[in-house]
Scaffold this motif. Structure first.
Motif, PDB file in Angstrom:
ATOM      1  N   GLY A   1       0.935  -1.692   0.429  1.00  0.00           N
ATOM      2  CA  GLY A   1       0.579  -0.207  -0.176  1.00  0.00           C
ATOM      3  C   GLY A   1       1.126   1.137   0.204  1.00  0.00           C
ATOM      4  N   LYS A   2       1.890   1.537   0.912  1.00  0.00           N
ATOM      5  CA  LYS A   2       3.033   2.375   1.320  1.00  0.00           C
ATOM      6  C   LYS A   2       3.651   2.266  -0.728  1.00  0.00           C
ATOM      7  CE  LYS A   2       3.185   3.916   5.309  1.00  0.00           C
ATOM      8  NZ  LYS A   2       2.948   5.689   5.198  1.00  0.00           N
ATOM      9  N   ILE A   3       4.180   1.428  -1.563  1.00  0.00           N
ATOM     10  CA  ILE A   3       4.360   1.485  -2.744  1.00  0.00           C
ATOM     11  C   ILE A   3       3.388   2.066  -3.631  1.00  0.00           C
ATOM     12  CG2 ILE A   3       5.168   0.239  -4.886  1.00  0.00           C
ATOM     13  CD1 ILE A   3       6.405  -1.839  -2.903  1.00  0.00           C
ATOM     14  N   ILE A   4       2.743   1.715  -3.539  1.00  0.00           N
ATOM     15  CA  ILE A   4       1.126   2.686  -4.560  1.00  0.00           C
ATOM     16  C   ILE A   4       1.090   3.767  -3.696  1.00  0.00           C
ATOM     17  CG2 ILE A   4      -0.875   1.785  -5.637  1.00  0.00           C
ATOM     18  CD1 ILE A   4      -0.576  -0.706  -5.074  1.00  0.00           C
ATOM     19  N   LYS A   5       0.863   4.108  -2.701  1.00  0.00           N
ATOM     20  CA  LYS A   5      -0.159   5.408  -2.414  1.00  0.00           C
ATOM     21  C   LYS A   5       1.283   6.642  -2.050  1.00  0.00           C
ATOM     22  CE  LYS A   5      -4.131   3.372  -0.454  1.00  0.00           C
ATOM     23  NZ  LYS A   5      -4.437   2.773   0.211  1.00  0.00           N
ATOM     24  N   GLY A   6       2.199   6.175  -2.051  1.00  0.00           N
ATOM     25  CA  GLY A   6       3.360   6.940  -1.333  1.00  0.00           C
ATOM     26  C   GLY A   6       3.110   7.283   0.198  1.00  0.00           C
ATOM     27  N   GLY A   7       4.107   7.475   0.908  1.00  0.00           N
ATOM     28  CA  GLY A   7       4.026   7.820   2.207  1.00  0.00           C
ATOM     29  C   GLY A   7       4.882   8.647   2.392  1.00  0.00           C
ATOM     30  N   SER A   8       5.016   9.398   4.603  1.00  0.00           N
ATOM     31  CA  SER A   8       6.625   9.407   4.546  1.00  0.00           C
ATOM     32  C   SER A   8       6.073  10.102   6.300  1.00  0.00           C
ATOM     33  CB  SER A   8       6.397  11.295   4.159  1.00  0.00           C
ATOM     34  OG  SER A   8       5.099  11.700   5.140  1.00  0.00           O
ATOM     35  N   GLY A   9       6.985  10.162   7.077  1.00  0.00           N
ATOM     36  CA  GLY A   9       6.710   9.946   8.612  1.00  0.00           C
ATOM     37  C   GLY A   9       7.834   8.985   8.884  1.00  0.00           C
ATOM     38  N   VAL A  10       7.762   7.731   7.941  1.00  0.00           N
ATOM     39  CA  VAL A  10       7.512   6.331   9.023  1.00  0.00           C
ATOM     40  C   VAL A  10       9.735   6.276   9.017  1.00  0.00           C
ATOM     41  CG1 VAL A  10       8.365   3.888   8.558  1.00  0.00           C
ATOM     42  CG2 VAL A  10       5.886   5.234   8.082  1.00  0.00           C
ATOM     43  N   TRP A  11       9.685   7.234   8.063  1.00  0.00           N
ATOM     44  CA  TRP A  11      11.090   7.005   8.010  1.00  0.00           C
ATOM     45  C   TRP A  11      12.194   8.539   7.935  1.00  0.00           C
ATOM     46  CZ3 TRP A  11      14.005   2.211   8.721  1.00  0.00           C
ATOM     47  CH2 TRP A  11      13.375   0.810   8.525  1.00  0.00           C
ATOM     48  N   GLY A  12      11.221   9.674   8.196  1.00  0.00           N
ATOM     49  CA  GLY A  12      11.781  10.924   7.719  1.00  0.00           C
ATOM     50  C   GLY A  12      11.130  11.566   7.408  1.00  0.00           C
ATOM     51  N   SER A  13      11.769  12.800   7.177  1.00  0.00           N
ATOM     52  CA  SER A  13      10.096  13.640   6.308  1.00  0.00           C
ATOM     53  C   SER A  13       9.965  13.806   4.801  1.00  0.00           C
ATOM     54  CB  SER A  13      10.834  15.137   6.854  1.00  0.00           C
ATOM     55  OG  SER A  13      11.930  15.327   6.918  1.00  0.00           O
ATOM     56  N   ILE A  14      11.194  13.390   4.030  1.00  0.00           N
ATOM     57  CA  ILE A  14      11.033  13.346   3.142  1.00  0.00           C
ATOM     58  C   ILE A  14      10.147  11.991   2.491  1.00  0.00           C
ATOM     59  CG2 ILE A  14      12.335  12.643   0.643  1.00  0.00           C
ATOM     60  CD1 ILE A  14      14.597  13.687   2.034  1.00  0.00           C
ATOM     61  N   PRO A  15       8.994  12.952   1.779  1.00  0.00           N
ATOM     62  CA  PRO A  15       7.685  11.535   0.979  1.00  0.00           C
ATOM     63  C   PRO A  15       9.030  10.911   0.250  1.00  0.00           C
ATOM     64  CG  PRO A  15       7.478  13.859   0.063  1.00  0.00           C
ATOM     65  CD  PRO A  15       8.621  14.548   1.728  1.00  0.00           C
ATOM     66  N   MET A  16       7.979   9.921   0.148  1.00  0.00           N
ATOM     67  CA  MET A  16       7.717   8.480  -1.254  1.00  0.00           C
ATOM     68  C   MET A  16       6.859   8.698  -1.767  1.00  0.00           C
ATOM     69  SD  MET A  16       8.662   4.468  -1.307  1.00  0.00           S
ATOM     70  CE  MET A  16       6.676   4.150  -0.997  1.00  0.00           C
ATOM     71  N   SER A  17       7.704   8.642  -3.112  1.00  0.00           N
ATOM     72  CA  SER A  17       6.143   8.977  -4.242  1.00  0.00           C
ATOM     73  C   SER A  17       5.105   8.078  -4.060  1.00  0.00           C
ATOM     74  CB  SER A  17       6.848   9.673  -5.160  1.00  0.00           C
ATOM     75  OG  SER A  17       7.733   8.720  -5.878  1.00  0.00           O
ATOM     76  N   ALA A  18       4.160   8.788  -4.971  1.00  0.00           N
ATOM     77  CA  ALA A  18       3.603   7.051  -5.532  1.00  0.00           C
ATOM     78  C   ALA A  18       3.114   6.610  -6.369  1.00  0.00           C
ATOM     79  CB  ALA A  18       2.100   7.441  -4.944  1.00  0.00           C
ATOM     80  N   HIS A  19       3.609   5.359  -6.643  1.00  0.00           N
ATOM     81  CA  HIS A  19       3.535   4.627  -7.918  1.00  0.00           C
ATOM     82  C   HIS A  19       2.172   4.352  -8.082  1.00  0.00           C
ATOM     83  CE1 HIS A  19       7.709   4.207  -5.941  1.00  0.00           C
ATOM     84  NE2 HIS A  19       7.789   5.139  -6.922  1.00  0.00           N
ATOM     85  N   ALA A  20       1.429   4.716  -8.653  1.00  0.00           N
ATOM     86  CA  ALA A  20      -0.416   4.281  -8.688  1.00  0.00           C
ATOM     87  C   ALA A  20      -0.455   3.333  -9.968  1.00  0.00           C
ATOM     88  CB  ALA A  20      -0.954   5.377  -8.956  1.00  0.00           C
ATOM     89  N   SER A  21       0.910   3.590 -11.226  1.00  0.00           N
ATOM     90  CA  SER A  21       0.915   2.840 -11.845  1.00  0.00           C
ATOM     91  C   SER A  21       0.863   0.946 -11.833  1.00  0.00           C
ATOM     92  CB  SER A  21       1.711   3.368 -13.098  1.00  0.00           C
ATOM     93  OG  SER A  21       2.821   3.208 -12.728  1.00  0.00           O
TER      94      SER A  21
END
Length: 124
Positions: A86-106
């Motif tokens: 879910g994190k890979i597809i939707k992206g997210g932030s806060g767990v590993w720092g302040s830089i968000p992971m981009s979403a991979h909706a495709s």
């Protein structure tokens, strides 16, 4: 002598043109130094083709955590695979720092699941 090299070159080119490209089959790599067979998982292949390598490495933190650090934090179970895919597809932030992971909706859900399972399987 030159004619011999010419025919050798023609024969070599002819033989290589009959090779099969089995890229749809599972990757199996055999090293020349030993009989070690390394089989690449579907998740590993998907990661290699994606933009993940721009932010993550196997054993070192880049922008995001290393795959080994992720595997240390999360056990390999259905709950964590679902969470990480879910994190890979939707992206997210806060767990590993302040830089968000981009979403991979495709990505499809089963592709993200394969990627998450591969990463979590790296736990030593």
């Amino acid at each position: 002598m030159k004619l011999k090299y010419f025919f050798f070159g023609v024969a070599l080119i002819s033989l290589t043109s009959f090779s099969n490209d089995n890229s749809e089959e599972k990757y199996i790599e055999t090293t020349a130094q030993s009989n070690l067979v390394v089989q690449t998982s579907e998740g590993e292949k998907l990661i290699a083709k994606s933009d993940c390598i721009g932010c993550h490495k196997l054993d070192k933190k880049l922008i995001g955590p290393s795959y080994l650090d992720i595997a240390k934090k999360y056990a390999l179970n259905d709950k964590n695979v679902a969470y990480l895919s879910g994190k890979i597809i939707k992206g997210g932030s806060g767990v590993w720092g302040s830089i968000p992971m981009s979403a991979h909706a495709s990505l499809k859900k089963n592709e993200a699941n394969s990627m998450a399972k591969y990463i979590l399987s790296l736990k030593k």
